[in-house]
Motif scaffolding. Structure first.
Motif, mmCIF file in Angstrom:
data_model
loop_
_atom_site.group_PDB
_atom_site.id
_atom_site.type_symbol
_atom_site.label_atom_id
_atom_site.label_comp_id
_atom_site.label_asym_id
_atom_site.label_seq_id
_atom_site.Cartn_x
_atom_site.Cartn_y
_atom_site.Cartn_z
ATOM 1 N N ASP A 10 0.279 -2.243 -74.426
ATOM 2 C CA ASP A 10 1.525 -2.500 -73.689
ATOM 3 C C ASP A 10 2.623 -2.984 -74.626
ATOM 4 O OD1 ASP A 10 0.374 -1.808 -71.214
ATOM 5 O OD2 ASP A 10 -0.452 -3.819 -70.980
ATOM 6 N N LEU B 71 4.919 -0.850 -76.147
ATOM 7 C CA LEU B 71 6.039 0.085 -76.243
ATOM 8 C C LEU B 71 7.370 -0.574 -75.915
ATOM 9 C CD1 LEU B 71 7.096 2.943 -76.697
ATOM 10 C CD2 LEU B 71 6.518 3.464 -74.313
ATOM 11 N N PHE C 176 9.834 -2.080 -78.594
ATOM 12 C CA PHE C 176 10.425 -1.254 -79.646
ATOM 13 C C PHE C 176 11.665 -0.531 -79.122
ATOM 14 C CE2 PHE C 176 6.190 -2.156 -80.949
ATOM 15 C CZ PHE C 176 6.257 -2.258 -82.332
ATOM 16 N N ILE D 10 12.506 3.443 -79.567
ATOM 17 C CA ILE D 10 11.654 4.504 -79.001
ATOM 18 C C ILE D 10 12.075 4.728 -77.558
ATOM 19 C CG2 ILE D 10 9.306 5.271 -78.522
ATOM 20 C CD1 ILE D 10 8.290 3.452 -80.683
ATOM 21 N N ALA E 222 7.411 10.775 -78.140
ATOM 22 C CA ALA E 222 6.142 10.412 -78.762
ATOM 23 C C ALA E 222 6.353 10.316 -80.269
ATOM 24 C CB ALA E 222 5.073 11.447 -78.423
ATOM 25 N N TYR E 223 6.462 9.101 -80.758
ATOM 26 C CA TYR E 223 6.658 8.890 -82.189
ATOM 27 C C TYR E 223 5.293 8.784 -82.860
ATOM 28 C CZ TYR E 223 8.151 6.987 -86.663
ATOM 29 O OH TYR E 223 8.357 6.794 -88.012
ATOM 30 N N THR F 126 3.994 7.007 -87.847
ATOM 31 C CA THR F 126 3.921 5.621 -88.295
ATOM 32 C C THR F 126 3.421 5.499 -89.722
ATOM 33 O OG1 THR F 126 3.626 4.857 -86.029
ATOM 34 C CG2 THR F 126 2.896 3.365 -87.756
ATOM 35 N N GLN G 190 8.131 2.005 -86.540
ATOM 36 C CA GLN G 190 9.282 1.516 -85.791
ATOM 37 C C GLN G 190 9.254 -0.022 -85.767
ATOM 38 O OE1 GLN G 190 11.785 3.354 -84.540
ATOM 39 N NE2 GLN G 190 10.875 5.268 -85.282
ATOM 40 N N TYR H 35 5.729 -2.564 -89.680
ATOM 41 C CA TYR H 35 6.688 -2.893 -88.617
ATOM 42 C C TYR H 35 7.807 -3.813 -89.113
ATOM 43 C CZ TYR H 35 2.759 -1.009 -86.013
ATOM 44 O OH TYR H 35 1.731 -0.206 -85.581
ATOM 45 N N TYR I 177 2.607 1.072 -80.525
ATOM 46 C CA TYR I 177 3.424 1.555 -79.404
ATOM 47 C C TYR I 177 2.916 2.856 -78.808
ATOM 48 C CZ TYR I 177 5.320 2.850 -83.971
ATOM 49 O OH TYR I 177 5.443 3.182 -85.299
ATOM 50 N N ASN I 178 1.904 3.461 -79.401
ATOM 51 C CA ASN I 178 1.388 4.731 -78.898
ATOM 52 C C ASN I 178 0.293 4.515 -77.870
ATOM 53 O OD1 ASN I 178 1.836 5.756 -82.211
ATOM 54 N ND2 ASN I 178 2.925 6.708 -80.490
ATOM 55 N N ASP J 271 0.865 9.903 -75.399
ATOM 56 C CA ASP J 271 1.405 10.493 -76.622
ATOM 57 C C ASP J 271 0.458 11.544 -77.188
ATOM 58 O OD1 ASP J 271 3.729 8.860 -76.647
ATOM 59 O OD2 ASP J 271 2.560 7.217 -77.491
#
Length: 401
Positions: free
Chosen positions: A8, A10, A13, A16, A21-22, A25, A30, A224, A380-381, A385
């Motif tokens: 949890d 995401l 950031f 995003i 879908a980044y 990494t 990010q 990060y 964050y994924n 994603d």
């Protein structure tokens, strides 16, 4: 690898957007809002130089800057904050060791051992030194699943080897090195060992004292944190014996036109005004990562790797590289499709991956491909994603037949 509980993360950031879908990494992570806020506060409210001003704000910023060094030391298990040298990134850290340790310690006939999967930043500096002093470079092969073959390393090492330089986690294959064994092998022949930790520190707990390596480097932006800040850790006795790399302010004890004496480490290696705000941003990034927990991050990313390998492995034209238990990274190729085309089509689907040789051209040659596509995961994924990646790859295969 068992399924992880969602992190949890995401919402932390701001760069995003929903639906994007980044998955790059491993190139650069990010930044969480906490890091953005730390940088903004440092520039907007508390900024001043460090180590020089006698006024209160400068003294406060000096304390904050040195607190960041202490934070890094604790994060990687260093024995002392004086073993932490702030650099621009892992590349600069490796070059510093190459010029200040290797170029002064190695001589003609000495040997350096690297591996086939190294990033160019862990190849080219050693080539430059080897050419300069007359040393030779040996290259350890990989196992069938893409790990550095430590049995081969053991067979290759001789007393002529003075340095071993290896990646903790491959930036292409995600394979994890048994650093403790690699260190024992290097020390067994009297060699020093440098570990490139760029892909490890965002994903795995690292304790350099327990690992017993001699040098460890990493970049803040993959953790990060901000760009332009990185870390070289080295054992205190090695730093003490190394001459400075650059001359200027801060790295001196006393300067006259007859003779200059140098500051003790780490100041000796930090000439000029440092990246003050970068260090504070790195401090905030470490706080953020440790609040989640590196063990939890490792499990989370491992579950995403397993999901991605299952999804992509079910497509006949997809070739997967690296081990099944890769740390946060999945590299692949599609028969008859250049990775740049894969990346372009995925971008149309709001999926961002890396495509190219990943600064690892010797590894590409060993794999027999000009390039690969690479998906790499962060906090964050999530499963959505990976599902977006799989849908995008299916579209690629339909377009190219």
């Amino acid at each position: 690898m068992t399924d992880s509980q969602p992190l949890d993360a995401l919402a932390d950031f701001p760069a995003i957007p929903a639906g994007w879908a980044y998955l790059d990494t491993a190139a650069t992570a990010q930044k969480p809002q906490a890091v953005v806020d730390a940088i903004t506060r440092a520039y907007g409210e508390t900024y001043a130089t460090v180590h020089r001003g006698v006024y209160q704000r400068s003294a406060d910023m000096t304390l904050a800057y040195e607190a960041a060094r202490q934070r890094v030391a604790g994060f990687i298990g260093a024995g002392s904050a004086d073993e932490i040298v702030f650099v621009r990134g892992a590349t600069e850290g490796i070059n510093l060791v190459a010029q200040c340790w290797a170029a002064t310690q190695l001589k003609a006939g000495d040997r350096i051992l690297l591996s086939m999967l190294e990033h160019h930043s862990n190849i080219v500096p050693w080539q430059m030194v080897a050419e300069r002093v007359g040393a030779a470079i040996d290259v350890a092969p990989l196992t069938a699943d893409g790990r550095i073959d430590l049995d081969a390393v053991e067979a290759m090492l001789t007393p002529a080897h003075k340095l071993v330089a290896l990646a903790h986690v491959s930036n292409v294959l995600g394979s994890v090195l048994d650093v403790a064994r690699a260190t024992a092998l290097a020390h067994g022949v009297g060699a020093k060992i440098l570990i490139d930790g760029c892909q490890a520190v965002p994903r795995l707990p690292v304790d350099v004292t327990a690992l017993n390596c001699d040098f460890y480097v990493f970049s803040g932006h993959k953790l990060y944190g901000p760009t332009g800040i990185g870390v070289l850790w080295a054992k205190a006795e090695l730093l003490d014996a190394m001459p400075p790399w650059q001359g200027g302010g801060s790295m001196i004890d006393r300067v006259t036109f007859q003779k200059t004496t140098y500051a003790p480490p780490p100041g000796r290696f930090e000439a000029g005004t440092p990246h003050i705000v970068g260090a504070l941003g790195l401090h905030a990034a470490i706080d953020y990562v440790e609040a989640i927990g590196l063990e939890r991050i490792h499990v989370h990313e491992g579950a995403l790797v397993a999901q991605a390998r299952d999804a992509l492995g079910s497509i006949n034209s997809v070739r997967l590289f690296g081990p099944a238990d890769a740390a946060g990274i999945v590299s692949f190729a599609i028969e008859g499709v250049h990775p740049h085309d894969i990346g372009t089509i995925l971008d149309e689907q709001q999926v961002a991956i890396r495509a190219g040789h990943h600064c690892a051209q010797p590894l590409m040659d060993a794999l027999g491909v000009p390039a690969t596509a690479r998906a790499s995961f962060g906090v964050y994924n999530g499963p959505a994603d990976v599902e977006a990646l799989a849908r995008g790859i299916e579209r690629v295969t339909r377009i190219f037949g």
